[in-house]
Scaffold this motif. Structure first.
Motif, PDB file in Angstrom:
ATOM      1  N   GLU A 138     -38.148  -7.604  63.469  1.00 25.70           N
ATOM      2  CA  GLU A 138     -38.343  -8.236  64.775  1.00 25.70           C
ATOM      3  C   GLU A 138     -38.558  -9.742  64.602  1.00 25.70           C
ATOM      4  OE1 GLU A 138     -40.582  -6.282  67.931  1.00 25.70           O
ATOM      5  OE2 GLU A 138     -41.869  -8.072  68.019  1.00 25.70           O
ATOM      6  N   LEU A 139     -37.815 -10.522  65.358  1.00 24.04           N
ATOM      7  CA  LEU A 139     -37.956 -11.968  65.336  1.00 24.04           C
ATOM      8  C   LEU A 139     -39.328 -12.375  65.880  1.00 24.04           C
ATOM      9  CD1 LEU A 139     -34.439 -12.761  66.789  1.00 24.04           C
ATOM     10  CD2 LEU A 139     -35.221 -13.592  64.557  1.00 24.04           C
ATOM     11  N   THR A 140     -39.927 -13.349  65.247  1.00 27.28           N
ATOM     12  CA  THR A 140     -41.173 -13.880  65.788  1.00 27.28           C
ATOM     13  C   THR A 140     -40.856 -14.738  67.008  1.00 27.28           C
ATOM     14  OG1 THR A 140     -41.103 -15.921  64.484  1.00 27.28           O
ATOM     15  CG2 THR A 140     -42.116 -13.973  63.446  1.00 27.28           C
ATOM     16  N   THR A 141     -41.858 -15.019  67.812  1.00 24.14           N
ATOM     17  CA  THR A 141     -41.656 -15.862  68.993  1.00 24.14           C
ATOM     18  C   THR A 141     -41.152 -17.238  68.584  1.00 24.14           C
ATOM     19  OG1 THR A 141     -43.437 -14.685  70.135  1.00 24.14           O
ATOM     20  CG2 THR A 141     -42.774 -16.826  71.043  1.00 24.14           C
ATOM     21  N   ALA A 142     -41.701 -17.773  67.492  1.00 25.13           N
ATOM     22  CA  ALA A 142     -41.256 -19.085  67.009  1.00 25.13           C
ATOM     23  C   ALA A 142     -39.789 -19.039  66.577  1.00 25.13           C
ATOM     24  CB  ALA A 142     -42.143 -19.538  65.845  1.00 25.13           C
ATOM     25  N   GLU A 143     -39.372 -17.949  65.926  1.00 27.81           N
ATOM     26  CA  GLU A 143     -37.972 -17.816  65.504  1.00 27.81           C
ATOM     27  C   GLU A 143     -37.050 -17.731  66.706  1.00 27.81           C
ATOM     28  OE1 GLU A 143     -37.875 -15.496  61.239  1.00 27.81           O
ATOM     29  OE2 GLU A 143     -38.539 -14.350  62.985  1.00 27.81           O
ATOM     30  N   VAL A 144     -37.481 -17.053  67.755  1.00 29.40           N
ATOM     31  CA  VAL A 144     -36.669 -16.953  68.970  1.00 29.40           C
ATOM     32  C   VAL A 144     -36.452 -18.344  69.553  1.00 29.40           C
ATOM     33  CG1 VAL A 144     -36.545 -16.048  71.313  1.00 29.40           C
ATOM     34  CG2 VAL A 144     -37.433 -14.602  69.472  1.00 29.40           C
ATOM     35  N   LYS A 145     -37.509 -19.134  69.634  1.00 32.47           N
ATOM     36  CA  LYS A 145     -37.386 -20.484  70.184  1.00 32.47           C
ATOM     37  C   LYS A 145     -36.477 -21.343  69.309  1.00 32.47           C
ATOM     38  CE  LYS A 145     -41.838 -20.432  72.588  1.00 32.47           C
ATOM     39  NZ  LYS A 145     -41.227 -20.411  73.932  1.00 32.47           N
ATOM     40  N   ASP A 146     -36.545 -21.138  68.004  1.00 38.86           N
ATOM     41  CA  ASP A 146     -35.670 -21.880  67.087  1.00 38.86           C
ATOM     42  C   ASP A 146     -34.204 -21.499  67.309  1.00 38.86           C
ATOM     43  OD1 ASP A 146     -35.193 -23.629  64.776  1.00 38.86           O
ATOM     44  OD2 ASP A 146     -34.672 -21.771  63.733  1.00 38.86           O
ATOM     45  N   LEU A 147     -33.960 -20.217  67.571  1.00 37.33           N
ATOM     46  CA  LEU A 147     -32.583 -19.778  67.827  1.00 37.33           C
ATOM     47  C   LEU A 147     -32.062 -20.332  69.151  1.00 37.33           C
ATOM     48  CD1 LEU A 147     -32.678 -16.086  66.547  1.00 37.33           C
ATOM     49  CD2 LEU A 147     -31.321 -17.970  65.613  1.00 37.33           C
ATOM     50  N   VAL A 148     -32.921 -20.452  70.130  1.00 40.51           N
ATOM     51  CA  VAL A 148     -32.517 -21.098  71.378  1.00 40.51           C
ATOM     52  C   VAL A 148     -31.988 -22.496  71.075  1.00 40.51           C
ATOM     53  CG1 VAL A 148     -33.340 -22.114  73.554  1.00 40.51           C
ATOM     54  CG2 VAL A 148     -34.078 -19.814  72.884  1.00 40.51           C
ATOM     55  N   ASN A 149     -32.729 -23.239  70.270  1.00 39.80           N
ATOM     56  CA  ASN A 149     -32.324 -24.596  69.913  1.00 39.80           C
ATOM     57  C   ASN A 149     -31.016 -24.606  69.125  1.00 39.80           C
ATOM     58  OD1 ASN A 149     -32.899 -27.535  69.645  1.00 39.80           O
ATOM     59  ND2 ASN A 149     -33.030 -27.024  67.474  1.00 39.80           N
ATOM     60  N   LYS A 150     -30.817 -23.602  68.271  1.00 35.46           N
ATOM     61  CA  LYS A 150     -29.583 -23.547  67.479  1.00 35.46           C
ATOM     62  C   LYS A 150     -28.365 -23.281  68.361  1.00 35.46           C
ATOM     63  CE  LYS A 150     -31.642 -22.494  63.023  1.00 35.46           C
ATOM     64  NZ  LYS A 150     -31.887 -21.532  61.930  1.00 35.46           N
ATOM     65  N   PHE A 151     -28.512 -22.450  69.376  1.00 32.12           N
ATOM     66  CA  PHE A 151     -27.422 -22.265  70.328  1.00 32.12           C
ATOM     67  C   PHE A 151     -27.128 -23.582  71.059  1.00 32.12           C
ATOM     68  CE2 PHE A 151     -27.944 -17.610  70.063  1.00 32.12           C
ATOM     69  CZ  PHE A 151     -26.633 -17.187  70.230  1.00 32.12           C
TER      70      PHE A 151
END
Length: 659
Positions: A138-151
């Motif tokens: 499961e992605l951490t909340t911080a990782e999810v936010k980082d992926l938003v930025n990568k998109f």
């Protein structure tokens, strides 16, 4: 026919498109080993732009290569060093007044540890995809936010590269889809739980792109309107998602279906009817005012025009249709519909691990290799013996090069083994292939002689530069005791109606598309049919989902199916089947036995022809039996390089004489 809707301008956001024809994103495996654009990839897309397509959506492109890959050498936009290559691609497409989007992608739980260097795959929640079989972290909340930025940064790099817009891959079970679906998102933070929380990941990506790239920069989303997976995204939920996406500024929706657990709904076999997925786009179009793209086995221009004229969708996406014929749009606009080489849904393009390939278009993915068909500049005759797909493809290419070609076909029609398909939906697709080649023979003035067995004297009268033997294949007769009894026949006897089968007990032995078609046909005639499903070379070419679907259809037709058995002996009124594990035998009473074990090369002429003709080439099933792919590839390639083959042979013979 006029295509007023197909060729009117379209609009996605403020971007104007010259027509309503879209090439959707499809993986090509043409990228370099580090995910960079290659010359082969540019040539592939440029050819589709030259062919008249209004919008090209580049294949799924990774925004996070370490854990987000979907294939080994997937295209990338996760770093600035990939901008120059994407820029070159954009320029190549723009030359033809076509527009280009890039599809931004993260595989999520539909990646695997082989792609991630052994690292555990990631997803919104630790819910395993059955088709992959690996539990994700499961992605951490911080990782999810980082992926938003990568998109967002992926989109920004696309804009810098000259790309006209981006499509967010929210379909087919990939990461965005995993956040949207209640089946795969059971998070308890701000990115899971309620509908709004499950939308948050995608919403932040869309809002972020608009802030970074400007409100006018087009953003579309591809959705699996129905995942066809229990507990997953369905039409009702997708309607709600679509309304929400319109509200937050998405400029268009691309209505697809399926995930890796329902792969047959993403890339359909020839069992699916033309346009079967259009209803999904139609349902979404009822909910939103932004444009909706439809996709799914759309092959014929008139069919596509009808979808638009009835308001069922705003754009037509032709996926594999663009692989099969990059000039689909151009030929339609110019009234050359008969010249369109339609995709037949054979799924060959999905099986290649090297790069994109196509059974009916050998040049697909090899545009640089077969860049130009050069005319020979002098009169030369070539004889082709056999009017199946391989023979006709050779004749087509030879004619384009300027040869005078004569086809000798002993049957009363062209098409060869393709004529043996009887199931209605697959038969329609085989007829597309036959009709295309038949029209090409007429258009290119190939001398087609039906009901004619090619004698040596006939060929000699042409004084041929070369002779192509495309004599096809014959049914395999397995080495089973009793195979020569009078109650035994092969699949051709059934399909060509050489024998009558009504209200009989029949055992069919074999596997593969033709075998299953024969079995179903016999059942439909009122026979009591048993299928002994034995692995064959042709059977191995049927994908697992398609095979399962076919066998289920046979069961519904009251066909008894034996798997894991072999036929030990055929008797006058029965067969003996033997379990491969236990060796237990069972006798089944039957009136007839039909063998459908595939084909073997039928090449009775080569030996005698080589005594009379200088350049003889065996192609198609006569050389490598078992598939349309081999036949057409063989015919195309040999015809394309025929002069080199002849020169090479002449040089060898001259050297031998010198020695």
């Amino acid at each position: 026919m006029k295509y007023n809707h197909l060729f009117e301008n379209g609009r996605i956001g403020n971007l104007v498109l010259k027509n309503r024809i879209v090439m959707p994103a499809m993986g090509t495996n043409l990228a370099g080993p580090n995910g960079e654009i290659t010359d082969h990839q540019i040539a592939y897309y440029e050819e589709r732009a030259r062919g008249g397509t209004g919008l090209i959506i580049v294949e799924f492109t990774s925004i996070e290569y370490e854990l987000g890959k979907g294939t080994m050498n997937q295209l990338r936009i996760d770093e600035g060093r990939f901008i120059p290559g994407i820029h070159r691609l954009a320029n190549a497409v723009h030359k033809y007044d076509a527009k280009i989007f890039v599809q931004l992608h993260h595989a999520g739980r539909e990646s695997n540890s082989q792609l991630t260097g052994g690292k555990q795959i990631v997803a919104p929640s630790p819910v395993t995809c059955a088709a992959v079989g690996e539990e994700p972290r499961e992605l951490t909340t911080a990782e999810v936010k980082d992926l938003v930025n990568k998109f967002v940064m992926g989109a920004f790099r696309c804009k810098i590269s000259g790309i006209d817009g981006v499509e967010l891959h929210g379909a087919h079970g990939y990461l965005i889809n995993q956040f949207l679906s209640p089946n795969t998102n059971v998070r308890t933070d701000e990115y899971g739980g309620s509908f709004e929380n499950r939308m948050r990941f995608l919403e932040e990506i869309v809002v972020g792109i608009k802030e970074k790239c400007g409100e006018d920069y087009p953003v579309t989303v591809r959705l699996s309107v129905d995942e066809f997976d229990e507990g997953g995204q369905d039409v009702k939920l997708s309607k709600e998602i679509s309304r929400y996406l319109e509200k937050i500024g998405v400029d268009g929706l691309h209505a697809s279906a399926g995930n890796y657990n329902s792969m047959d709904k993403i890339i359909e076999s020839m069992l699916f009817e033309q346009g079967w997925r259009v209803y999904l786009a139609e349902e979404i179009k009822k909910e939103v005012n932004i444009p909706v793209i439809t996709v799914g086995v759309i092959r014929e221009p008139e069919f596509a025009e009808n979808i638009l004229s009835k308001g069922r969708a705003d754009f037509i996406a032709l996926g594999r249709g663009h692989i099969a014929d990059p000039e689909w749009a151009k030929k339609t606009l110019e009234g050359r519909e008969k010249e369109i080489r339609k995709c037949i849904c054979c799924l060959h393009c999905t099986r290649s691990l090297a790069h994109v390939q196509c059974s009916v278009n050998v040049r697909a993915g090899r545009e640089l290799e077969f860049n130009e068909i050069k005319p020979i500049g002098e009169k030369r005759n070539v004889a082709v013996v056999g009017g199946g797909p391989g023979g006709m493809e050779a004749a087509r290419v030879l004619s384009l090069k300027g040869y005078d070609v004569t086809i000798f076909e002993k049957d009363n029609k062209l098409g060869g083994q393709l004529n043996l398909v009887t199931s209605p939906i697959p038969k329609e697709k085989m007829n597309w292939m036959i009709d295309y080649h038949r029209n090409e023979m007429e258009r290119l003035h190939v001398d087609v002689r039906l009901n004619t067995e090619a004698s040596v004297e006939m060929i000699k009268s042409l004084e041929p530069y070369a002779v192509f033997l495309a004599t096809g294949a014959k049914p395999i007769i397995p080495d089973i005791e009793g195979n020569d009894l009078t109650n035994v026949c092969d699949y051709e006897d059934v399909l060509l109606e050489r024998k009558a089968f009504r209200n009989k007990r029949i055992a069919v032995i074999g596997s593969g598309m033709v075998c299953y078609s024969v079995t179903r046909q016999l059942a439909a005639m009122g026979n009591n049919v048993t299928l002994v499903d034995i692995p064959t070379t042709t059977g191995e070419k049927v994908s697992a989902p398609t095979r399962l679907m076919l066998l289920n259809r046979l069961k519904k037709a009251n066909v008894e199916i034996f798997e894991g058995q072999k036929v030990a002996k055929i008797l006058a009124n029965s067969i003996i089947v033997e379990d491969e594990l236990s060796a237990l035998q069972l006798e089944l009473e039957v009136d007839h036995v039909v063998l459908s074990m595939g084909t073997e090369a039928y090449n009775p002429l080569e030996e005698s022809y080589r005594k009379h003709f200088h350049n003889v080439y065996v192609i198609g099933d006569a050389n490598n039996p078992g598939s349309i792919t081999n036949a057409i590839k063989d015919g195309f390639e040999k015809a394309f390089v025929i002069e080199s083959l002849v020169l090479k042979k002449d040089a060898v013979e001259e050297l031998v004489e010198t020695i």
